[in-house]
Scaffold this active site. Sequence first.
Site, PDB file in Angstrom:
ATOM      1  CG  ASP A  61      -8.291 -21.345 -32.968  1.00 42.09           C
ATOM      2  OD1 ASP A  61      -7.614 -21.758 -33.919  1.00 42.09           O
ATOM      3  OD2 ASP A  61      -9.381 -20.706 -33.378  1.00 42.09           O
ATOM      4  CB  VAL A  62      -3.126 -23.746 -34.278  1.00 40.24           C
ATOM      5  CG1 VAL A  62      -2.365 -24.307 -33.113  1.00 40.24           C
ATOM      6  CG2 VAL A  62      -4.077 -24.466 -35.029  1.00 40.24           C
ATOM      7  CG  ASN A  88      -1.013 -33.624 -33.756  1.00 40.77           C
ATOM      8  OD1 ASN A  88      -0.966 -34.749 -34.389  1.00 40.77           O
ATOM      9  ND2 ASN A  88      -1.895 -33.266 -32.466  1.00 40.77           N
ATOM     10  CE1 TYR A 152      -6.769 -34.100 -42.230  1.00 37.72           C
ATOM     11  CE2 TYR A 152      -6.558 -36.145 -43.382  1.00 37.72           C
ATOM     12  CZ  TYR A 152      -6.107 -35.474 -42.528  1.00 37.72           C
ATOM     13  OH  TYR A 152      -5.304 -36.075 -41.404  1.00 37.72           O
TER      14      TYR A 152
END
Length: 254
Positions: A61-62, A88, A152
């Site tokens: 999990d980044v 990404n 976002y």
Amino acid sequence: MTRFTDQVVIVTGAGSGIGEATARRFADEGARVVLVGRTEEKLRKAAAGMPADRVMICAADVSRMEDVQRVVDATIARHGALHVLVNNAGVAPEGKITEASMDDWRQVMATDVDGVFHGCRAAIPHLIETGGSIVNVSSVSGLGGDWGLSFYNAAKGAVTNFTRALAMDHARDGIRINAVCPSLTRTDLTRDMYGNRELMDKFAERIPMGRGAEPEEVAAVIAFLASDDARFVNGVNLPVDGGLTASNGQPPQA
């Protein structure tokens, strides 16, 4: 082309979409690729057909620094070096600020912004040793605003300017840091959008090339930026958008 023969590449969000296409592109060009994502099953499906001896899968999990550090440490332990990092992984919650939740805000910031920070922080010491590069996946949503995607937009705007600043800080360490800024791209995240004919007609009207991108088209630009072909390209946020950002926003008149 084999521009990345024996180079080691980490790609996050590699279980589908742009990440999967990017991992496949680097593998096709000779790299040893580390596919990173939260779901091991998706990573294994994505890796199918890639050379098994040059592919490594790491479920992580980044948004967690310890997970990203574990991935980088495992990569160095197995391959002894790191040449390219592609950040990404991302999510895109929808809704106005009064509609989307605090959890949505925290999730997009943790994944889209913290994930890039974690990757860069863990990878840069190793990239200095190889003269490597980083390619972040931002978005045209990091260059301008969208209706209903303010969270976002904030996250990708952060990635866009973080890319510029990192490129300045580390150019003399021998590292290049760039980003791609795709517009509408056919991925799992946009599947419902592609199923809406009326919406697709509106996108076709706004995008000069009349369509969205395929993941492979974005992956090709990522590979270019990571390669020696782009050896004097640094700090760039490159639109991959079919000409969308060339427009001043006015509709076609003919």
